[in-house]
Design an enzyme around this catalytic site. Structure first.
Site, mmCIF file in Angstrom:
data_model
loop_
_atom_site.group_PDB
_atom_site.id
_atom_site.type_symbol
_atom_site.label_atom_id
_atom_site.label_comp_id
_atom_site.label_asym_id
_atom_site.label_seq_id
_atom_site.Cartn_x
_atom_site.Cartn_y
_atom_site.Cartn_z
ATOM 1 N N GLU A 139 -10.482 -2.127 4.063
ATOM 2 C CA GLU A 139 -9.037 -1.718 4.398
ATOM 3 C C GLU A 139 -8.918 -0.274 3.849
ATOM 4 O O GLU A 139 -9.809 0.058 2.753
ATOM 5 C CB GLU A 139 -7.945 -2.807 3.932
ATOM 6 C CG GLU A 139 -8.117 -4.165 4.566
ATOM 7 C CD GLU A 139 -6.829 -4.891 4.202
ATOM 8 O OE1 GLU A 139 -6.701 -5.807 4.980
ATOM 9 O OE2 GLU A 139 -6.335 -5.044 3.227
ATOM 10 N N ASP A 183 0.749 -1.152 0.168
ATOM 11 C CA ASP A 183 0.037 -0.100 0.108
ATOM 12 C C ASP A 183 0.749 1.202 -0.211
ATOM 13 O O ASP A 183 1.750 1.297 0.662
ATOM 14 C CB ASP A 183 -0.957 0.120 1.175
ATOM 15 C CG ASP A 183 -1.716 -1.087 1.544
ATOM 16 O OD1 ASP A 183 -1.633 -2.127 0.759
ATOM 17 O OD2 ASP A 183 -2.204 -1.108 2.866
HETATM 18 C C1 FRU Z 1 -3.785 -3.911 2.905
HETATM 19 C C2 FRU Z 1 -3.224 -4.013 4.147
HETATM 20 C C3 FRU Z 1 -3.476 -3.166 5.258
HETATM 21 C C4 FRU Z 1 -2.299 -3.441 6.157
HETATM 22 C C5 FRU Z 1 -1.207 -3.297 5.218
HETATM 23 C C6 FRU Z 1 -0.189 -4.583 5.865
HETATM 24 O O1 FRU Z 1 -3.104 -4.052 1.746
HETATM 25 O O2 FRU Z 1 -3.600 -5.437 4.388
HETATM 26 O O3 FRU Z 1 -4.887 -3.298 5.888
HETATM 27 O O4 FRU Z 1 -2.267 -2.108 6.849
HETATM 28 O O5 FRU Z 1 -1.860 -4.017 4.077
HETATM 29 O O6 FRU Z 1 0.891 -4.578 5.122
#
Ligand code: FRU
Length: 484
Positions: free
Chosen positions: A225, A44
């Protein structure tokens, strides 16, 4: 703790850890304009922020591997949004804490008190995902880190975490300032497995009060998310609506990970979606009117927007990846790329519905790197018309290719990567993605192919498809024309 403490090895090395040297094919898969980490894993985008003429892109990063793990905030900067310089890791994990996704703000009013005279603190609000070596194994809570040197080095706040409800699925805070000098901080954060976005407010980034919740709504086939909430102008009206982005994994429109959005109003504490005014849907509680997927391709996830962009522009970046197969894509030692930066606004149709339109930020013609294909094609596509563009590596029948089709009867844009090169590294990878076309007549398609990322925009950016591709050589235009 400062960023001088190196990342600790939290995860055992993956059995399939990629080799450290790029082959020539892997080199041409590395995009030029889409950001990739030099020699490590990313997912992300985090902490997107414009500050003093510099765009900051932090990102979920494993600083010492090509697969997910050791989650830390990597860091890159840019002045033009198309060339990025990777910087040292900003917030490194510790044996007790993964540094999960979140956002960053410039605390120009020094509400948190981190800055000394004449300084402006940049503050990162991230999720502490506590490990089995911590005092709170499995808990996710929100924490702060701050920088007093314009983002170069970061220090964790001694009072962390600042928002801890004891939950295991509570993450990805997006924080922004609402209002003028008498305004306040707003945080949207997911209660992931409840399919809810919680809204908190704060005067100082340290004490947070729950003010409202949104959800479940629309797609709930996986965890929610990476939320974001921001105002967007409605084109040609002088009006503004608020947009709530919510990523979903799995259960995305193309399978696996996807990003959805809701359009509505926000008063500083509560997001209220546009609803159908009456009828059976409203009676059944299914009365949301303005929602959609931000992108209909398999590889557009966790999209969030920059804080503090000049002139009120709303710019986003997504992760060009999908959790279904992100660990298996055939690049090394880097793995995964960001999307292009996209500028957003809202379009209102004749029925009063609002939809997001997206335009990519591209290098100027003179500054276009080699092997970046930007192809803007005029297409006659309305009822009774079908049009196809084949992007291929060469002229032969067996050359790797992607087929993009606009179908004026079905009103769809589709993108077929089943013959695009390396596709068999995961069964969920080969496939055809399809997006609805909202307009009856579509006149232009924009195709951007950059290393392993393909982005297609149609219908004035109301329909987009983002796909990863791994052809044997760079894709170039081979053929376009009407289909029978
Ligand atoms: C989304 C996610 C988020 C988390 C991160 C962990 O892709 O699962 O919810 O903060 O990646 O790397």
């Amino acid at each position: 703790m400062t960023n001088t403490s190196g990342p600790a090895a939290l995860e055992p090395p993956a059995a399939t850890e990629a080799p450290a040297i790029e082959t020539p094919t892997q080199q041409h898969w590395r995009p030029r304009v889409h950001f990739t980490a030099r020699d490590s894993w990313l997912n992300d985008p985090n902490g997107l922020l414009h500050h003093e003429g510099v765009y900051h892109l932090f990102f979920q990063n494993n600083p010492s591997g090509s697969t997910w793990g050791n989650m830390s905030w990597g860091h890159a900067t840019s002045q033009d949004l198309t060339t990025w310089q990777e910087q040292p890791v900003a917030i490194a994990c510790t044996p007790q804490e993964h540094v999960y996704s979140g956002s960053a703000v410039a605390d120009v009013r020094n509400t948190a008190g981190f800055a000394g005279p004449g300084q402006c603190a940049l503050v990162a609000i991230y999720t502490s995902a506590y490990t089995e070596h911590s005092h709170r194994p499995g808990v996710q809570a929100q924490s702060l880190a701050y920088s007093l040197d314009a983002g170069r080095t970061w220090r964790r706040y001694a009072g962390n975490p600042v928002l801890d409800i004891g939950a295991r699925d509570f993450r990805d805070p997006k924080v922004f300032w609402y209002g003028g000098d008498d305004g306040h901080w707003v945080m949207v954060v997911v209660e992931a497995s409840e399919h809810r976005v919680a809204v908190y407010t704060s005067a100082d980034l340290k004490e947070w009060t729950l003010t409202s919740r949104f959800g479940p709504a629309h797609a709930t086939g996986g965890v929610w998310e990476c939320p974001d909430l921001f105002p967007l102008p409605v084109r040609g009206t002088g009006q503004v609506r608020w947009v709530l982005l919510v990523s979903l994994n799995p259960g995305g429109i193309a399978g696996g990970s996807g990003t959805q959005y809701f359009v509505g109003h926000f008063d500083g504490t509560t997001f209220t979606p546009e609803r159908l005014s009456s009828g059976a849907a409203a009676a059944a509680g299914e009365d949301l009117r303005d929602f959609d997927w931000l992108d209909h391709g398999r590889d557009y996830y966790a999209a969030v927007s920059f804080n503090d962009v000049p002139d009120g522009r709303r710019l986003t970046i997504g992760w060009a990846g999908n959790w279904d197969y992100a660990a298996s894509t055939p690049t090394a030692p880097w793995r995964s790329a960001m999307s292009l930066v996209r500028e957003l606004d809202l379009v209102r149709d004749a029925g009063g519905r609002h939809r997001i339109a997206q335009r990519p930020v591209l290098p100027t013609d003179g500054a276009r790197p080699e092997n970046l294909l930007v192809h803007r094609v005029q297409v006659p596509c309305g009822p009774g018309q079908r049009w196809q563009l084949v992007l291929a590596t060469g002229e032969g029948d067996d050359d790797d290719r992607v087929s993009i089709v606009l179908d004026g009867d079905e009103r769809t844009l589709s993108c077929d990567r089943t013959r695009s090169g390396a596709v068999d590294f995961h069964p969920a990878f080969p496939g055809v993605d399809s997006a609805p076309l909202l307009s009856e007549q579509v006149s232009e398609v924009l195709v951007v192919a950059d290393g392993c990322v393909l982005e297609v925009y149609a219908d004035g950016g109301l329909s987009t498809i983002t796909q990863l591709v791994f052809p044997a050589a760079p894709l170039r235009r081979l053929h376009q024309g009407a289909l029978d």
